[in-house]
Design a protein around this motif. Structure first.
Motif, PDB file in Angstrom:
ATOM      1  N   THR A  31      59.444  44.409  34.962  1.00  0.00           N
ATOM      2  CA  THR A  31      59.833  44.993  36.266  1.00  0.00           C
ATOM      3  C   THR A  31      59.568  47.122  35.331  1.00  0.00           C
ATOM      4  OG1 THR A  31      62.059  46.315  35.945  1.00  0.00           O
ATOM      5  CG2 THR A  31      61.322  44.504  37.328  1.00  0.00           C
ATOM      6  N   ALA A  32      59.604  46.688  33.715  1.00  0.00           N
ATOM      7  CA  ALA A  32      59.714  47.678  33.236  1.00  0.00           C
ATOM      8  C   ALA A  32      58.360  47.792  31.339  1.00  0.00           C
ATOM      9  CB  ALA A  32      60.628  49.173  32.764  1.00  0.00           C
ATOM     10  N   PRO A  33      57.213  46.844  31.670  1.00  0.00           N
ATOM     11  CA  PRO A  33      56.601  46.430  30.621  1.00  0.00           C
ATOM     12  C   PRO A  33      56.513  48.216  29.949  1.00  0.00           C
ATOM     13  CG  PRO A  33      55.406  46.128  32.315  1.00  0.00           C
ATOM     14  CD  PRO A  33      56.537  46.387  32.743  1.00  0.00           C
ATOM     15  N   ALA A  34      56.485  47.834  28.487  1.00  0.00           N
ATOM     16  CA  ALA A  34      56.120  49.328  27.442  1.00  0.00           C
ATOM     17  C   ALA A  34      54.982  48.799  27.839  1.00  0.00           C
ATOM     18  CB  ALA A  34      56.387  48.282  25.932  1.00  0.00           C
TER      19      ALA A  34
ATOM     20  N   ILE B 207      63.211  41.436  23.678  1.00  0.00           N
ATOM     21  CA  ILE B 207      61.804  40.737  23.616  1.00  0.00           C
ATOM     22  C   ILE B 207      60.704  41.594  24.263  1.00  0.00           C
ATOM     23  CG2 ILE B 207      63.026  38.454  23.063  1.00  0.00           C
ATOM     24  CD1 ILE B 207      62.518  37.834  26.092  1.00  0.00           C
ATOM     25  N   ARG B 208      60.943  42.591  24.692  1.00  0.00           N
ATOM     26  CA  ARG B 208      60.231  43.343  24.873  1.00  0.00           C
ATOM     27  C   ARG B 208      59.369  44.111  23.431  1.00  0.00           C
ATOM     28  NH1 ARG B 208      62.154  48.132  27.132  1.00  0.00           N
ATOM     29  NH2 ARG B 208      59.975  48.917  28.500  1.00  0.00           N
ATOM     30  N   SER B 209      59.944  44.191  23.245  1.00  0.00           N
ATOM     31  CA  SER B 209      59.475  44.892  21.372  1.00  0.00           C
ATOM     32  C   SER B 209      58.236  44.180  21.210  1.00  0.00           C
ATOM     33  CB  SER B 209      60.157  45.956  20.847  1.00  0.00           C
ATOM     34  OG  SER B 209      61.474  44.578  20.364  1.00  0.00           O
ATOM     35  N   PHE B 210      58.500  42.992  21.338  1.00  0.00           N
ATOM     36  CA  PHE B 210      57.644  41.732  20.424  1.00  0.00           C
ATOM     37  C   PHE B 210      56.473  41.521  20.665  1.00  0.00           C
ATOM     38  CE2 PHE B 210      61.729  39.012  19.114  1.00  0.00           C
ATOM     39  CZ  PHE B 210      61.617  40.668  17.979  1.00  0.00           C
ATOM     40  N   SER B 211      56.368  41.885  21.600  1.00  0.00           N
ATOM     41  CA  SER B 211      54.051  41.906  21.982  1.00  0.00           C
ATOM     42  C   SER B 211      54.766  41.758  24.096  1.00  0.00           C
ATOM     43  CB  SER B 211      53.819  41.097  22.136  1.00  0.00           C
ATOM     44  OG  SER B 211      52.514  40.664  22.049  1.00  0.00           O
ATOM     45  N   ARG B 212      54.421  42.539  24.305  1.00  0.00           N
ATOM     46  CA  ARG B 212      53.305  42.554  26.150  1.00  0.00           C
ATOM     47  C   ARG B 212      53.023  41.464  26.244  1.00  0.00           C
ATOM     48  NH1 ARG B 212      51.770  47.736  29.740  1.00  0.00           N
ATOM     49  NH2 ARG B 212      51.230  46.438  31.259  1.00  0.00           N
ATOM     50  N   GLU B 213      51.479  41.123  25.404  1.00  0.00           N
ATOM     51  CA  GLU B 213      50.995  39.629  25.283  1.00  0.00           C
ATOM     52  C   GLU B 213      52.128  38.337  25.835  1.00  0.00           C
ATOM     53  OE1 GLU B 213      50.355  42.312  23.682  1.00  0.00           O
ATOM     54  OE2 GLU B 213      48.935  43.038  24.951  1.00  0.00           O
ATOM     55  N   HIS B 214      53.133  38.438  24.693  1.00  0.00           N
ATOM     56  CA  HIS B 214      53.471  37.101  24.600  1.00  0.00           C
ATOM     57  C   HIS B 214      55.452  36.967  25.665  1.00  0.00           C
ATOM     58  CE1 HIS B 214      51.072  37.113  21.440  1.00  0.00           C
ATOM     59  NE2 HIS B 214      51.217  35.824  21.363  1.00  0.00           N
TER      60      HIS B 214
END
Length: 619
Positions: free
Chosen positions: A43-46, A379-386
């Motif tokens: 609900t709050a992706p970077a 894990i939001r910080s690792f990659s939004r695409e993944h």
């Protein structure tokens, strides 16, 4: 001294079809609870670079966005690659005055009447106060402008959810004094649907965090009451397995969340998707029984009897019920009401190694629970695409850790030491994330995979320790102190859990800063758990042998009597040492060992009364 009368446990037995059905239905309550906790990941992706920029004034008409960004936003130099990028959080103070040089207005009257050209980087830079979002996914970030200086408010929403978990657990314990666990569960289910839907449809940020907090309160009531029912109807190793595997459905919920989130393009729709499935739980609620021990403790003997009859009918033990079941239940009810008040908080600090154990277990709870939830959200910080696959992998790692924790509980004598060493090693592996090559040196997929591997080993170790803490914390104290110790450690842990979202927000200083902080906390937690020692959860029982037939008969009779006493609060009589002195005649022993019933005999002096003889077995 009072005997541990447990007619309920003798009727239900440690496990059966009735317990299996009840446990599986209660396990399902963990799934929506995990969805509400972890939904912030989706609900709050970077926001990606360029998905937001400072909103142009209304007086400028409909300008070209690219040209507006060029004239209004300054450039900044990136620390890592020393390249320049657009600073979308700030704006030139005179940007509006010079915007007419970059637009072609159809009507000259709309063009600002300022003719000098902008002074480029000599202009003053001020923070932007209102943003325009161009993201394809409508999220909490786009709804409430949670970018730049307001990015910390994403962590604040998670803070209020965790505050709801803390207050919900305390509230549930108070409600359980007056309302049965089954009714508390139903109340939590109904209010969770209501509050969960409102969380995704309110217009203001303040109302959003308010209803998010209430949703967490409702979830805490569901699984707190459900956990009480499961502990009351199971026994022995089955209770240990149920208590440990309760968290497995939390992990299953985390693994399911990416699939649920993939169907929705709006955060408000996602909140509806995770709220309405609880209607299914309300339908299944009719097959969840109430706690017979809760009924007995409040003198509601006939209601408890009906629950026990349903249990015996489904487990196939109805014909083994005693003819004096009413008297036995009434005796247990009277014994429960005559019991002394529970021990206070200061009592758990008294005893051999009590201070060291209580301090270490409180520190371990607070450290591990912060890392457990913090690493999941990180894990939001690792990659939004993944994001979808990373969330699934995180849930799977938690599940594997729980299984490993159950293995240590059932098979080892030094479970605390092994899990402490596991976390110290896993924390060092998490530090290795700094050695992973940058995306420019290796493909982005390989970079994310290596970072996830370094983090998920620690995630698995933390899940292992939490399963041991959940099940074995009460082993460190005597029976009368178990309840207050469990309540104290959980409240203490949930209080410190409030800081987990803000540790994750340190990602603004570097991608691996939160992971480094969590790894350090896990190592300190490993040191604390290594300092704890407790006996084996389920000791290996050995048959008692004797050289003479007479003594063999005596020992057999003492063991039969010992098997009829079980601690009502949920712990087995594993520490019981039968006396070698006969306490009743051989005729009585012969009556106890007859296969007429697997339940206690009729009321007899010294066994089913509230007093015991001086030469009776030590309790």
């Amino acid at each position: 001294m009072q005997t541990k009368v447990d007619a309920v446990g003798r009727i239900t037995g440690p496990w059966g079809k009735w317990q299996l059905r009840t446990v599986l239905l209660i396990f399902l309550c963990k799934i929506p609870s995990s969805w509400f906790m972890a939904c912030i990941i989706f609900t709050a992706p970077a926001p990606r670079h360029g998905e937001f920029f400072c909103k142009p004034p209304q007086a400028m008409g409909t300008p070209n966005q690219t040209e507006w960004i060029k004239v209004s936003h300054p450039q900044k130099e990136e620390r890592e690659d020393q390249e320049f990028s657009i600073d979308f959080c700030n704006i030139y103070e005179d940007a509006q005055e010079h915007a007419h040089h970059y637009y072609n207005y159809e009507n000259s009257a709309q063009e600002p009447k300022v003719w000098e050209k902008p002074l480029a980087r000599n202009s003053n830079v001020i923070p932007c106060t209102e943003f325009q979002h161009e993201a394809s996914y409508h999220s909490v970030v786009t709804q409430y402008d949670l970018v730049c200086s307001r990015d910390i408010l994403v962590s604040v929403t998670q803070f209020f959810h965790l505050f709801g978990v803390l207050t919900g657990g305390i509230l549930a314990n108070q409600l359980l004094k007056y309302f049965s666990p089954r009714n508390v569960m139903l109340f939590g289910m109904i209010t969770q649907i209501f509050c969960g839907n409102l969380t995704g449809h309110v217009a203001s940020y303040e109302l959003h965090v308010f209803f998010r907090c209430l949703s967490a309160v409702c979830c805490a009531q569901m699984y707190t009451a459900g956990g009480m029912i499961m502990a009351d109807i199971t026994g022995g190793k089955y209770r240990t397995c149920v208590s440990t595997l309760f968290e497995q459905f939390w992990s299953i919920g985390v693994m399911m969340l990416p699939g649920v989130a993939s169907f929705w393009s709006s955060w408000s729709h996602l909140y509806m998707a995770i709220s309405w499935p609880t209607v299914i739980l309300i339908y299944l609620w009719q097959w969840i029984p109430d706690s017979p021990r809760w009924m007995i403790a409040r003198g509601r003997v006939q209601e408890a009897k009906q629950i026990l009859l349903q249990c015996a009918e489904m487990n196939g033990t109805r014909y083994s019920l005693p003819h004096d079941i009413d008297q036995q239940l009434e005796l247990q009810a009277q014994t429960a009401m005559d019991a002394p008040p529970p021990s206070g908080w200061w009592s758990m600090w008294k005893g051999k190694k009590a201070v060291r154990h209580i301090i270490c277990v409180h520190l371990a709870w607070s450290l591990y629970i912060v890392v457990y939830y913090g690493m999941l959200l990180n894990i939001r910080s690792f990659s939004r695409e993944h994001l979808y696959i990373n969330t699934f992998v995180a849930g799977f790692s938690e599940m594997m850790g729980t299984f490993f924790g159950l293995f240590l509980i059932l098979k080892t004598t030094r479970k605390w030491l092994w899990t402490g060493l596991f976390n110290i090693i896993a924390g060092c592996i998490a530090y290795c994330g700094w050695l992973v090559p940058k995306p420019g040196e290796i493909p982005i997929d390989a970079n994310v995979a290596l970072l996830m591997c370094s983090a998920m080993v620690s995630k698995m170790a933390i899940s292992t320790t939490l399963s041991i803490l959940t099940t074995c914390t009460v082993e460190l104290v005597s029976d009368d102190k178990k309840k207050i110790t469990s309540f104290s450690t959980i409240c203490w842990a949930r209080f410190w859990l409030l800081g987990a979202p803000f540790i994750g927000s340190t990602v603004v200083f570097g991608q691996l800063i939160p992971q480094t902080a969590f790894a350090s906390l896990a190592i300190w937690g490993g040191i604390c758990t290594a300092l704890i020692s407790s006996p084996r959860t389920h000791p290996i029982t050995k048959p008692v042998t004797s050289s003479s037939p007479a003594s063999g008969t005596t020992n057999q009779g003492a063991q039969n009597i010992a098997s009829q006493f079980t601690i009502i609060e949920g712990m087995d009589n594993k520490g019981y040492a039968p006396s070698t002195n006969p306490i009743i005649s051989s005729n009585t022993i012969r009556k106890l060992t007859t296969p007429q019933s697997n339940l206690p005999p009729q009321l007899m002096p010294g066994i089913w009364t509230t007093k015991i003889h001086e030469d009776g077995p030590p309790m």
